[in-house]
Write a protein that holds these residues in place. Structure first.
Motif, mmCIF file in Angstrom:
data_model
loop_
_atom_site.group_PDB
_atom_site.id
_atom_site.type_symbol
_atom_site.label_atom_id
_atom_site.label_comp_id
_atom_site.label_asym_id
_atom_site.label_seq_id
_atom_site.Cartn_x
_atom_site.Cartn_y
_atom_site.Cartn_z
ATOM 1 N N GLN A 1 0.889 -1.228 -0.303
ATOM 2 C CA GLN A 1 0.213 0.321 0.415
ATOM 3 C C GLN A 1 1.138 1.080 -0.260
ATOM 4 N N SER A 2 2.157 0.964 1.044
ATOM 5 C CA SER A 2 3.277 2.460 0.979
ATOM 6 C C SER A 2 3.218 2.882 -0.428
ATOM 7 N N ARG A 3 3.765 1.768 -0.849
ATOM 8 C CA ARG A 3 4.575 1.934 -2.598
ATOM 9 C C ARG A 3 3.225 3.010 -3.477
ATOM 10 N N ARG A 4 2.137 1.463 -3.453
ATOM 11 C CA ARG A 4 1.100 2.068 -4.112
ATOM 12 C C ARG A 4 0.374 3.653 -4.427
ATOM 13 N N PHE A 5 0.284 4.009 -3.042
ATOM 14 C CA PHE A 5 -0.210 5.037 -2.575
ATOM 15 C C PHE A 5 0.719 5.936 -1.550
#
Length: 217
Positions: A32-36
């Motif tokens: 999730q951190s990488r995507r958003f």
């Protein structure tokens, strides 16, 4: 002695740490951190929705797919992590902040955190030390972006050379603050690799070493 008027602080793993690391709790956190990045603020997400999605995806990976149940779990966990019982002070954090406060330094927080940070600081009995709290969610950019440090300097009403930042991350804290002209100090935690670019006098083996560094500088 360094002629400092403002000290800015990272929070997570500098002043407070989770009793259990978030990466061990939420399997979907990294993805999730990488995507958003920065709680999906650039994509119009709220930090609440960002974390709710992390929790839901984590439980889906374990085979739980009932959305009503997942939403209830996620909302409860989001609120629960505002609680001080999930956080602990790093050694000497409270004493060091008190010393800085007593010596007349203006202090603020510069943190890649969401809007729950105010509540966490209050419940951890740290909020009263700070004149302002800047989170990456509120500012819209995350460290090492210089904009968040420049916002702190404006709030502190000082020139860069009159301010110092203290944090545990070489890129996001130490180097980023120096790139806008601030002083900075790197808290060296156990197991952390040494950065050859950091002079020994800028490394803090513990938070209490800050006092001697400022007086010597």
């Amino acid at each position: 002695m360094l002629r400092l008027r403002l000290l800015t602080w990272d929070v997570k793993d500098t002043l407070l740490r989770l009793r259990q690391p978030v990466g061990l709790i939420y399997a979907a956190y990294g993805a999730q951190s990488r995507r958003f990045p920065n709680y999906g603020r650039a994509e119009g997400l709220s930090s609440r929705q960002w974390w709710v999605d992390v929790v839901k995806e984590t439980f889906r990976l374990t085979g739980v797919h009932e959305d009503t149940v997942l939403t209830l779990i996620a909302e409860n966990l989001y609120r629960d992590y505002c609680s001080a019982r999930n956080w602990e002070l790093l050694p000497e954090a409270s004493e060091t902040l008190s010393w800085c406060h007593q010596h007349g330094f203006r202090m603020g927080v510069v943190s890649n955190f969401d809007n729950r940070l105010e509540s966490i600081l209050v419940q951890s009995n740290l909020r009263h030390h700070f004149h302002f709290v800047l989170t990456s969610e509120a500012v819209g950019v995350a460290k090492p972006d210089p904009k968040i440090f420049k916002a702190a300097l404006r709030l502190g009403g000082v020139l860069p050379e009159q301010a110092a930042h203290i944090g545990d991350d070489y890129s996001k804290d130490y180097r980023a603050a120096r790139e806008v002209g601030m002083h900075s100090f790197l808290l060296h935690t156990p197991g952390q690799s040494t950065q050859p670019e950091v002079p020994p006098g800028h490394i803090l083996p513990t938070l209490s070493h800050l006092l001697a560094v400022i007086e010597k500088g």
